[in-house]
Design a protein around this motif. Structure first.
Motif, short mmCIF file in Angstrom:
data_model
loop_
_atom_site.label_atom_id
_atom_site.label_comp_id
_atom_site.label_asym_id
_atom_site.label_seq_id
_atom_site.Cartn_x
_atom_site.Cartn_y
_atom_site.Cartn_z
N SER A 92 -2.57 0.83 -3.37
CA SER A 92 -3.32 1.93 -3.98
C SER A 92 -3.85 1.59 -5.37
O SER A 92 -4.77 2.24 -5.86
CB SER A 92 -2.45 3.20 -4.06
OG SER A 92 -1.34 2.98 -4.90
N TYR A 108 -4.95 -9.04 0.08
CA TYR A 108 -5.82 -8.13 -0.68
C TYR A 108 -7.08 -8.88 -1.11
O TYR A 108 -7.08 -10.10 -1.19
CB TYR A 108 -5.08 -7.60 -1.92
CG TYR A 108 -3.89 -6.77 -1.57
CD1 TYR A 108 -4.02 -5.44 -1.21
CD2 TYR A 108 -2.60 -7.32 -1.58
CE1 TYR A 108 -2.91 -4.67 -0.87
CE2 TYR A 108 -1.50 -6.55 -1.25
CZ TYR A 108 -1.66 -5.24 -0.89
OH TYR A 108 -0.57 -4.48 -0.56
N SER A 165 -7.54 -1.89 -6.24
CA SER A 165 -9.00 -1.81 -6.37
C SER A 165 -9.46 -1.86 -7.83
O SER A 165 -10.60 -2.23 -8.11
CB SER A 165 -9.52 -0.55 -5.69
OG SER A 165 -9.02 0.60 -6.33
N GLU A 173 3.18 -0.03 -4.08
CA GLU A 173 2.11 0.61 -4.84
C GLU A 173 0.87 -0.27 -4.99
O GLU A 173 -0.20 0.22 -5.36
CB GLU A 173 2.60 0.99 -6.25
CG GLU A 173 3.65 2.07 -6.26
CD GLU A 173 4.22 2.30 -7.65
OE1 GLU A 173 4.35 3.47 -8.02
OE2 GLU A 173 4.54 1.31 -8.35
#
Length: 95
Positions: free
Chosen positions: A47, A65, A50, A44
């Motif tokens: 998603s 990331y 951000s 997860e």
């Protein structure tokens, strides 16, 4: 004062992330840092990242990331926890 969002991720989003989340909550409280912790699974993270200021995982993440990440295996093993504590504090205080 900004409230940071921290993702705490593990394989299933339940067991080891709970241990890490409890340690991080105590650390933040002791240092008067306000943050929202969101427990999730490793899958997860992509998603949710951000909207996060920091990702703390109990295992290596499958990719890199843009959000700063910390692998907090030390919170599970009990070895080197102070180093992880300091990394978290440094990242959150620099925001």
């Amino acid at each position: 004062m900004k409230i940071s969002t921290i993702l705490v991720a593990c394989g299933a989003g339940i067991a080891t992330s709970t241990i890490v989340a409890q340690r991080v909550e105590s650390l933040l409280k002791e240092n008067k840092i306000r943050a929202e912790l969101i427990q999730c699974t490793i899958s997860e993270v992509g998603s949710l990242q951000s909207n996060a200021d920091l990702i703390i995982s109990t295992t290596l993440l499958p990719k890199v990331y843009e959000t700063p990440t910390i692998v907090a295996t030390s919170y599970i093993t009990g070895v080197g926890m102070e180093k992880i504590d300091q990394q978290i504090l440094d990242l959150l205080k620099s925001e």
